[in-house]
Design a protein around this motif. Structure first.
Motif, PDB file in Angstrom:
ATOM      1  N   LYS A 316       0.759  -1.299   0.074  1.00 34.01           N
ATOM      2  CA  LYS A 316      -0.004   0.104  -0.009  1.00 34.01           C
ATOM      3  C   LYS A 316       0.985   1.270  -0.193  1.00 34.01           C
ATOM      4  N   LEU A 317       2.119   1.326   0.662  1.00 30.46           N
ATOM      5  CA  LEU A 317       2.914   2.342   0.843  1.00 30.46           C
ATOM      6  C   LEU A 317       3.734   2.408  -0.599  1.00 30.46           C
ATOM      7  N   GLY A 318       3.506   1.418  -1.520  1.00 35.64           N
ATOM      8  CA  GLY A 318       4.392   1.575  -2.845  1.00 35.64           C
ATOM      9  C   GLY A 318       5.538   0.532  -3.010  1.00 35.64           C
ATOM     10  N   PHE A 319       5.840  -0.215  -1.911  1.00 39.50           N
ATOM     11  CA  PHE A 319       7.250  -1.044  -1.935  1.00 39.50           C
ATOM     12  C   PHE A 319       6.633  -2.340  -2.887  1.00 39.50           C
ATOM     13  N   ARG A 320       7.910  -2.724  -3.702  1.00 43.75           N
ATOM     14  CA  ARG A 320       7.541  -3.810  -4.441  1.00 43.75           C
ATOM     15  C   ARG A 320       8.710  -4.903  -4.178  1.00 43.75           C
ATOM     16  N   GLU A 321       9.506  -4.373  -3.223  1.00 42.84           N
ATOM     17  CA  GLU A 321      10.531  -5.407  -2.837  1.00 42.84           C
ATOM     18  C   GLU A 321      10.604  -5.510  -1.204  1.00 42.84           C
ATOM     19  N   PRO A 322      11.194  -6.406  -0.783  1.00 41.15           N
ATOM     20  CA  PRO A 322      11.227  -6.847   0.689  1.00 41.15           C
ATOM     21  C   PRO A 322      11.539  -5.465   1.212  1.00 41.15           C
ATOM     22  N   VAL A 323      10.983  -5.082   2.523  1.00 38.20           N
ATOM     23  CA  VAL A 323      11.259  -3.765   3.040  1.00 38.20           C
ATOM     24  C   VAL A 323      11.156  -4.075   4.742  1.00 38.20           C
ATOM     25  N   ILE A 324      10.230  -4.949   5.126  1.00 42.41           N
ATOM     26  CA  ILE A 324      10.011  -5.061   6.641  1.00 42.41           C
ATOM     27  C   ILE A 324      11.203  -5.392   7.361  1.00 42.41           C
ATOM     28  N   TYR A 325      12.277  -6.363   6.540  1.00 45.71           N
ATOM     29  CA  TYR A 325      13.493  -6.779   7.461  1.00 45.71           C
ATOM     30  C   TYR A 325      14.572  -5.377   7.522  1.00 45.71           C
ATOM     31  N   LYS A 326      14.282  -4.499   7.060  1.00 48.71           N
ATOM     32  CA  LYS A 326      14.980  -3.402   6.831  1.00 48.71           C
ATOM     33  C   LYS A 326      14.816  -2.657   8.150  1.00 48.71           C
ATOM     34  N   LEU A 327      13.596  -2.837   9.029  1.00 48.18           N
ATOM     35  CA  LEU A 327      13.299  -2.068  10.057  1.00 48.18           C
ATOM     36  C   LEU A 327      13.971  -2.677  11.412  1.00 48.18           C
ATOM     37  N   VAL A 328      14.599  -3.991  11.214  1.00 53.97           N
ATOM     38  CA  VAL A 328      15.286  -4.776  12.404  1.00 53.97           C
ATOM     39  C   VAL A 328      16.288  -3.834  13.126  1.00 53.97           C
ATOM     40  N   PRO A 329      17.364  -3.270  12.273  1.00 52.34           N
ATOM     41  CA  PRO A 329      18.267  -2.455  12.886  1.00 52.34           C
ATOM     42  C   PRO A 329      17.796  -1.306  13.773  1.00 52.34           C
ATOM     43  N   THR A 330      16.644  -0.733  13.234  1.00 46.59           N
ATOM     44  CA  THR A 330      16.100   0.589  14.018  1.00 46.59           C
ATOM     45  C   THR A 330      15.339  -0.039  15.325  1.00 46.59           C
ATOM     46  N   LEU A 331      14.681  -1.042  15.314  1.00 46.55           N
ATOM     47  CA  LEU A 331      14.101  -1.673  16.262  1.00 46.55           C
ATOM     48  C   LEU A 331      15.352  -2.049  17.427  1.00 46.55           C
ATOM     49  N   ILE A 332      16.241  -2.602  16.845  1.00 48.01           N
ATOM     50  CA  ILE A 332      17.439  -3.009  17.995  1.00 48.01           C
ATOM     51  C   ILE A 332      17.986  -1.746  18.650  1.00 48.01           C
ATOM     52  N   GLU A 333      18.119  -0.553  17.927  1.00 55.50           N
ATOM     53  CA  GLU A 333      18.575   0.673  18.406  1.00 55.50           C
ATOM     54  C   GLU A 333      17.394   1.052  19.505  1.00 55.50           C
ATOM     55  N   ILE A 334      16.425   0.836  19.362  1.00 59.28           N
ATOM     56  CA  ILE A 334      15.299   1.202  20.384  1.00 59.28           C
ATOM     57  C   ILE A 334      15.213   0.287  21.698  1.00 59.28           C
ATOM     58  N   MET A 335      15.350  -1.122  21.490  1.00 61.74           N
ATOM     59  CA  MET A 335      14.996  -1.924  22.601  1.00 61.74           C
ATOM     60  C   MET A 335      16.223  -2.850  22.691  1.00 61.74           C
ATOM     61  N   GLY A 336      17.170  -3.042  21.811  1.00 62.67           N
ATOM     62  CA  GLY A 336      18.090  -4.056  21.954  1.00 62.67           C
ATOM     63  C   GLY A 336      19.067  -3.890  23.324  1.00 62.67           C
ATOM     64  N   ASP A 337      19.321  -2.873  23.881  1.00 59.37           N
ATOM     65  CA  ASP A 337      19.915  -2.753  25.283  1.00 59.37           C
ATOM     66  C   ASP A 337      19.349  -3.689  26.215  1.00 59.37           C
ATOM     67  N   PHE A 338      18.006  -3.521  26.219  1.00 58.20           N
ATOM     68  CA  PHE A 338      17.428  -4.059  27.282  1.00 58.20           C
ATOM     69  C   PHE A 338      17.205  -5.452  27.183  1.00 58.20           C
ATOM     70  N   PHE A 339      16.518  -5.652  25.941  1.00 61.52           N
ATOM     71  CA  PHE A 339      16.194  -7.301  25.242  1.00 61.52           C
ATOM     72  C   PHE A 339      17.234  -7.362  24.330  1.00 61.52           C
ATOM     73  N   THR A 340      18.499  -8.061  25.049  1.00 61.82           N
ATOM     74  CA  THR A 340      19.737  -8.541  24.175  1.00 61.82           C
ATOM     75  C   THR A 340      19.438  -9.584  23.398  1.00 61.82           C
ATOM     76  N   GLU A 341      18.434 -10.253  23.681  1.00 61.81           N
ATOM     77  CA  GLU A 341      18.252 -11.391  22.691  1.00 61.81           C
ATOM     78  C   GLU A 341      17.954 -10.889  21.114  1.00 61.81           C
ATOM     79  N   LEU A 342      17.477  -9.632  20.785  1.00 57.16           N
ATOM     80  CA  LEU A 342      17.482  -8.776  19.660  1.00 57.16           C
ATOM     81  C   LEU A 342      18.549  -8.842  19.071  1.00 57.16           C
TER      82      LEU A 342
END
Length: 849
Positions: A316-342
């Motif tokens: 719906k946002l116009g993506f035609r290639e995989p994109v969701i996985y590209k958010l993982v590093p950003t999520l780790i920046e937010i929560m990775g220090d406390f939840f080290t399993e990420l």
């Protein structure tokens, strides 16, 4: 100064640590050993045994932040996620507990203290609710809030129950008023985003009996839960959870990737899409980090549904290639220090999500096209209902989960006929069940009080007593025969009754009874003695393979990652088969490492230990692998191999890993999306495998020799054919030779691979002339010119080929020589030879000058 979400989390834990609470880690979002639960959906899940009275802890007070996923069952917020600003499929539950220690007074007082004194929330924006008959809680709240801000509600809103029977009790909720003029009293429990519940205090004081009545519990407990996302939004002054620092970095990344701004209007499709993706990447990442994996069954299918839902919103946002996985590093920046399993599982998370995206994107366009075709046809029929069989087609052929089809239908005012969809699903399951039947076993009716004691863990032969016999079917009081279960196949062997031997060809188990199916009618009666003897050699092979399967499972986890989970197995006497979830083909070097680890553990001669214990003890005190959907009894067998691995298992095993002998992987392949299969052999199976490989090598050598002989024969045939073809072609050349009274001269440009071919060709021309012929063949290469001259026998005395070829070669700047009938020469390549070919008179003059 605005508190960050990480500071809110830590201050909550610090506050309750100061109240003598044990700060415990979050349990995984994948419940261990609880087949009734797809995902951890509340903070109390890890304390369920305490509330049920079957478990204890070495502390009376606890607090934590629990990772929760709510996407199925009654706790299912999936449809609201992204549409509003405060529902999530993944969230953190801040909680504190009392196990028979403090109760309502302290729970309410500390909650109020944290909210107002530590976090500074204004008292005049807080409301409290209590159960309609809970006067005790009402009176306690009057110490902190005026009666006008305390409300009574019934069971729907303020009474908590674990199930139809069991622990339960009233609860007290704290709500926050966001209205500008603090006029939200009428909006409490009304589902309005202007007055939201921020904390639920549950007082577990009753037991719900089977007749529906309530009885007081001997020990009263407190169980509280507060969503980190909501309280962070309140403390940061945001009206949307997605505007907090838990989500904004993810949304900013989506803005960057899509080149679209995040809309201010909540109902804007782009805003909904960004919120859905920002939410779902959290669910997927934490689930994968804790060992879940997208698949077609159980919790794996729930994850696949979530990922495909996010993928469709990405489209719906116009993506035609995989994109969701590209958010993982950003999520780790937010929560990775406390939840080290990420952080520890970042690579695995990214690879799994990307692989799933790639697989779905391949069919997404075609599925959307089919959906639009279905909608168009239904509109023509004047219907806004998508038939269930067509929804099933989208599911079965294009990978569209039902809820994705329903979502797309809702967007255009359509609905899906779920009843006929479910009927189609059941028909498919029934076909699968029928297809899975490998043999038919006749149903046996017998006294339900009968019982067979299995002795196969300790011995291969058992003296027993017949307690039931019917034709070729016999039941004994004791039996060493293992009935197929957990992937391990049936035993075979014999039963000896009255000195007559009967082969055991099949087995089945009904309740606690083992039924033996023999090769002929049994001449015996109840009370007769019988000797039951398992095929020992076959059983030992099975035991080797079963124990090797445990070692293989652990080796896969260590090499490929903690996400690996068994999804099927077969333990037979001649080989083992192990199916597991993994996102890509296992590399050759990884297979080698896995095989090496298993063999090292075999050579280390680890003792194989079996411990019998209650399921709750196994769950809490061992690291034994447990599998979702497996039905475990109250008492379980934990099979451990040294300190290397442990699993709950009812199968038969070797006593020491050195009995396995050796382990060899024979194949690795994909059997379904995200599911890999390894086949392997052990012990005697490896010896058989080596013999098979040697036979194949010898057969290959023999085949190779046969191919070489055939190739030589074909080559001879081809050369013969080519010679005949050339003779035919040369006869045509000779017709063009110019007559000079007593002889003919032929000059021809030819293509040959080498000088030998040129000589052979000149010889063929000589033979074709027969007599009175002189031939000159010119073969140009990249920088040289080769010349061959052949002379028929009647002319060699007067016109020797060696002399003739040298004369022509010198004319062209080279030299040559050879025998009287055949000679060759060479020179640098130049175009003068073409003049000679076009005018053989020049050649005639040269050889007579």
């Amino acid at each position: 100064m605005e508190m960050k979400a990480s500071e809110v989390r830590q201050s909550f834990l610090d506050f309750f640590a100061s109240k003598d609470h044990k700060i415990v880690p979050s349990s995984p979002v994948i419940p261990q050993g609880d087949p009734t639960l797809l995902f951890t959906n509340a903070g109390m899940n890890q304390f369920k045994d305490v509330f049920l009275g079957i478990g204890t802890r070495d502390y009376k007070r606890a607090a934590d932040t629990q990772k929760c996923i709510r996407v199925s069952g009654k706790h299912n917020d999936l449809e609201e996620v992204g549409v509003d600003t405060y529902h999530h499929s993944f969230f953190e539950m801040l909680g504190n507990w009392s196990f028979g220690d403090y109760y309502k007074e302290e729970a309410i007082e500390w909650a109020f203290e944290l909210l107002t004194k530590v976090w500074g929330l204004p008292k005049d924006r807080l409301f409290a609710t209590v159960f309609r008959t809970d006067d005790e809680a009402f009176e306690i709240w009057k110490k902190f809030l005026p009666e006008s801000r305390i409300f009574r509600f019934d069971e729907k809103d303020n009474f908590w129950e674990m199930g139809e029977v069991g622990p339960c009790g009233p609860c007290s909720e704290i709500h926050f008023d966001r209205t500008p003029d603090k006029s939200g009293a009428s909006l409490v429990n009304a589902g309005s985003p202007d007055v939201i519940e921020i904390w639920n205090l549950v007082f577990i004081q009753y037991n719900r009996n089977e007749d529906g009545s309530l009885s007081e519990l001997p020990a009263k407990h407190v169980d509280t839960g507060m969503g980190l996302e909501r309280i962070t939004a309140v403390l940061q002054g945001k009206t949307s959870n997605y505007d907090t620092d838990l989500f904004i970095p993810l949304i900013r990344k989506l803005e960057e990737l899509s080149s679209k701004p995040y809309p201010e209007k909540v109902s804007h499709p782009d805003g909904i899409a960004m919120r859905v993706i920002a939410d779902h990447i959290r669910t997927l990442s934490f689930a994968i980090a804790d060992g879940a994996f997208p698949s077609n069954e159980g919790r794996g299918y729930v994850l696949r549904r979530i990922l495909r839902r996010a993928s469709r919103f990405a489209r719906k946002l116009g993506f035609r290639e995989p994109v969701i996985y590209k958010l993982v590093p950003t999520l780790i920046e937010i929560m990775g220090d406390f939840f080290t399993e990420l952080k520890q599982n970042q690579t695995t998370i990214e690879k799994v999500i990307r692989a799933e995206e790639e697989n779905f994107i391949q069919t997404l366009d075609r599925g959307i096209e089919k959906f639009e075709e279905i909608v168009s046809k239904q509109k023509d029929l004047g219907s806004n209902v998508i038939p269930g069989e067509l929804a099933f087609l989208l599911y079965d052929s294009f990978g569209f989960p039902l809820d994705l089809t329903q979502l797309m239908a809702r967007e255009i005012g359509f609905v899906v006929d779920t009843e006929s969809f479910n009927q189609k699903m059941e028909e498919q399951r029934e076909r699968s069940r029928q297809g899975a039947k490998f043999h038919d076993i006749e149903v046996v009716s017998f006294d339900s009080n009968l019982k067979t004691i299995f002795t196969g863990y300790e011995e291969f032969e058992t003296n027993s007593e017949i307690i039931y016999v019917d034709d070729n079917k016999v039941i004994t009081s004791h039996s060493p025969f293992y009935v197929e279960s957990g992937g391990q196949v049936n035993d075979t062997g014999v039963i000896i009754v009255n000195e007559i031997e009967y082969k055991v060809e099949n087995l089945s188990k009904v309740g606690d009874v083992i039924i033996h199916y023999c090769d002929k009618p049994i001449k015996a009666k109840a009370g007769d003695k019988a000797t039951l003897r398992v095929d020992i050699s076959r059983r030992r092979d099975i035991m080797r393979n079963h124990s090797a399967t445990h070692l293989l499972h652990e080796a896969l986890v260590r090499v490929l990652g903690r996400h690996v989970r068994q999804s099927g197995s077969l333990v037979a006497p001649n080989y083992l088969r192990f199916d597991f979830n993994h996102f890509e083909k296992v590399k050759a070097e990884q297979l080698q490492e896995i095989e090496q680890i298993v063999n090292e553990k075999i050579f280390e001669a680890l003792d194989v230990r079996t411990d019998i214990m209650p399921l709750e003890e196994a769950r809490n005190k061992t690291k034994a692998k447990m599998f979702f959907g497996e039905k475990y009894g109250d008492i379980v067998r934990v099979v451990s191999m040294g300190d290397f691995c442990a699993e709950l298992c009812g199968g038969t095993h070797v006593r020491n890993t050195n009995e396995i002998g050796i382990f060899k992987i024979t194949s690795e392949q994909s059997i379904a999306a995200g599911i890999r299969r390894i086949e392997a052999v052990t012990g005697r199976g490896v010896y058989s495998f080596i013999l098979q490989m040697l036979n194949e090598i010898n057969n290959l050598k023999s085949t190779t020799q046969q191919l070489e002989d055939s190739l030589k024969s074909l080559k001879k045939e081809f050369q013969k054919f080519e010679k005949e073809r050339l003779k035919t072609e040369v006869r045509e050349w000779i017709k063009t030779a110019k007559n000079y009274n007593s002889f003919h001269i032929l000059a021809k440009e030819v293509e040959t691979e080498n000088l030998d071919e040129l000589r052979n060709l000149a010889e063929i021309v000589r033979d074709a002339f027969g007599k009175s012929g002189i031939a000159f063949l010119f073969a140009p290469t990249q920088d040289k010119l080769y010349i061959a001259c052949s002379v028929t026998d009647d002319l060699v005395a007067k016109y020797p080929a060696g002399k003739l070829v040298n004369i022509v070669a010198q004319h062209l700047g080279g030299k040559g020589g050879g025998k009287p009938h055949l000679a060759t020469a060479g020179t640098k390549l130049n175009d003068n030879y073409k003049i000679l070919i076009n005018d053989t008179d020049i050649i005639n003059n040269l050889i007579h000058s």
